[in-house]
Scaffold this active site. Structure first.
Site, PDB file in Angstrom:
ATOM      1  N   CYS A 201       0.830  -1.220   0.000  1.00 32.47           N
ATOM      2  CA  CYS A 201       0.000   0.000   0.000  1.00 32.47           C
ATOM      3  C   CYS A 201       0.863   1.268   0.000  1.00 32.47           C
ATOM      4  O   CYS A 201       0.460   2.291  -0.528  1.00 32.47           O
ATOM      5  CB  CYS A 201      -0.876   0.069   1.245  1.00 32.47           C
ATOM      6  SG  CYS A 201      -1.914  -1.341   1.550  1.00 32.47           S
TER       7      CYS A 201
HETATM    8  N1  LIG Z   1      -3.823  -0.642  -0.709  1.00 34.16           N
HETATM    9  C1  LIG Z   1      -4.217  -0.499   0.546  1.00 34.16           C
HETATM   10  O1  LIG Z   1      -4.786  -1.424   1.131  1.00 34.16           O
HETATM   11  N2  LIG Z   1      -4.071   0.697   1.120  1.00 34.16           N
HETATM   12  C2  LIG Z   1      -4.338   0.961   2.484  1.00 34.16           C
HETATM   13  C3  LIG Z   1      -5.255   2.121   2.646  1.00 34.16           C
HETATM   14  C4  LIG Z   1      -5.612   2.391   4.082  1.00 34.16           C
HETATM   15  C5  LIG Z   1      -6.423   3.652   4.295  1.00 34.16           C
HETATM   16  N3  LIG Z   1      -6.625   3.886   5.677  1.00 34.16           N
HETATM   17  C6  LIG Z   1      -7.755   3.560   3.591  1.00 34.16           C
HETATM   18  O2  LIG Z   1      -8.724   3.148   4.236  1.00 34.16           O
HETATM   19  O3  LIG Z   1      -7.861   3.934   2.428  1.00 34.16           O
END
Ligand SMILES: NC(=O)NCCC[C@H](N)C(=O)O
Length: 409
Positions: A397
């Site tokens: 991510c």
């Molecule tokens: N690719 C991913 O899983 N990204 C993590 C995103 C976490 C962020 N707190 C969200 O909810 O968008």
């Protein structure tokens, strides 16, 4: 001309990656807005930054070029006219298309140098930072206690999501929740105006001006002609049809594998439960498989621009077929233990960043999953994760590959 973006797999040797070092946006979050900001906890910023620097160093030590999102954005806005146009859009998307607050915010942001302005927009602008003589009735009557004129972007360090590189192009994503939608406006300007990308043949497979939703955590480039995508909390089936149509029309991609995952916060994107780590090896969170089954759809170009769709349920067989491998090794997060697997998945134990075939970067806290990866022959570089993991994202991510080497076979 060689495109400055080139990603034809999830696993080819990573050459260039884009990160965002967490900044003051993390400290502009407080309990009342946690849920709306999509964060589960508030990291301690100095340690989060140390951990992020260690992550960046781990990548640099492997010879990977690290680009920073906020720096690329500031470079893209070097021209005053471009900066002005960007600011008008950013203010409008932040709820201030015109009026006294718009004017005061604009004056305030333009008083900074461009890098400080970009950092400030990501961090958020509090009401007590600017002075306005006039405020609207809504502002006085409805939002009086709310502390921000511009919300912070605490998820900006998950550079995987607002955009995704596919082949020689990119998707610039219309993200699901308001809390993240403005992040991809920076991407639009980076691709259009940063000298590294501008006019260099980067194909935009899908821009951010759509009603249907897509996020990069759902977008997995399995090979130079197979693309996998999650039907998830964040990516809708209609958006998948759209991206499939565009890829089939203008690229080498002839296969899209859409995987229907649970629609919840713990598993918001496909890469929170499933990642590719070698030619024939994947991590998978065992709880998405029901006796090995999961609803999976294979899309191929059909006649007259139509798309043919096959419904399948055996993920392992689907992967063997589309990747033309005799056997696929699905490595269960937390070794499939009923407590360890969901615990480590929650802390992004399935969310591996592959930096070369069979070589990954993972969070140190997921030691059961990491040991199992090693037993399956994977080279694991562990990075620190006490604070970074609190916003619910892992190494995949936190990274947007820009260039990977093509695979040899
Ligand atoms: N690719 C991913 O899983 N990204 C993590 C995103 C976490 C962020 N707190 C969200 O909810 O968008």
């Amino acid at each position: 001309m060689q495109s400055p973006i080139h990603v034809t797999s999830e696993i080819g040797k990573l050459k260039t990656v884009m990160l965002h070092r967490p900044g003051h946006e993390i400290e502009n979050v407080y309990p009342d807005i946690l849920h709306r900001m999509l964060v589960d906890d508030i990291p301690y910023l100095p340690i989060a930054q140390e951990e992020h620097d260690y992550f960046a160093k781990t990548l640099k030590d492997q010879g990977i070029e690290v680009l920073y999102f906020a720096k690329l954005a500031a470079e893209a806005l070097a021209d005053d006219q471009v900066k002005n146009e960007f600011l008008e859009k950013m203010l409008a998307e932040s709820g201030h298309a015109a009026g006294a607050v718009h004017d005061a915010l604009k004056e305030y942001l333009l008083s900074m140098d461009t890098q400080a302005m970009v950092d400030k927009i990501i961090a958020g602008v509090r009401k007590d930072e600017i002075h306005t003589k006039f405020v609207s009735l809504a502002e006085m009557a409805e939002d009086a206690d709310y502390p921000f004129f511009m919300d912070p972007m605490p998820n900006a360090y998950f550079t995987r999501d607002p955009q995704a590189s596919i082949g020689d192009g990119i998707t610039i994503n219309h993200m699901t929740f308001k809390a993240r939608q403005r992040e991809s406006l920076f991407t639009e300007y980076i691709i259009k105006y940063n000298p590294r990308f501008a006019n260099k043949g980067v194909h935009v497979w899908r821009d951010r001006y759509h009603d249907t939703r897509i996020e990069g955590g759902d977008e997995l480039v399995l090979s130079d002609h197979v693309f996998a995508i999650g039907i998830s909390q964040r990516t809708s089936a209609d958006a998948i049809m759209d991206i499939a149509r565009n890829l089939f029309k203008d690229s080498n991609y002839d296969t899209v594998v859409a995987i229907h995952i649970p629609h919840n916060h713990a598993m918001m994107h496909l890469d929170t439960v499933f990642t590719m780590i070698n030619y024939d090896q994947f991590t998978v969170h065992p709880q998405i498989l029901d006796g090995g089954k999961i609803d999976t759809y294979i899309l191929h170009p059909g006649k007259d621009g139509e798309i043919e769709i096959q419904h399948r349920t055996d993920l392992q067989k689907v992967l063997e077929e589309v990747l033309d491998k005799p056997e696929i090794d699905l490595i269960p997060t937390g070794n499939g233990d009923p407590i360890v697997a969901p615990r480590e998945q929650w802390n992004d134990g399935s969310n591996t960043l592959t930096i070369a075939p069979g070589e990954v970067v993972t969070y140190d806290r997921n030691y059961v999953s990491n040991d199992l990866l090693r037993k399956h022959g994977i080279l694991v570089h562990e990075v620190r994760s006490s604070e970074l993991s609190r916003v619910r994202g892992g190494p995949r991510c936190m990274s947007c590959p820009i260039v990977r080497e093509d695979l040899k076979n």
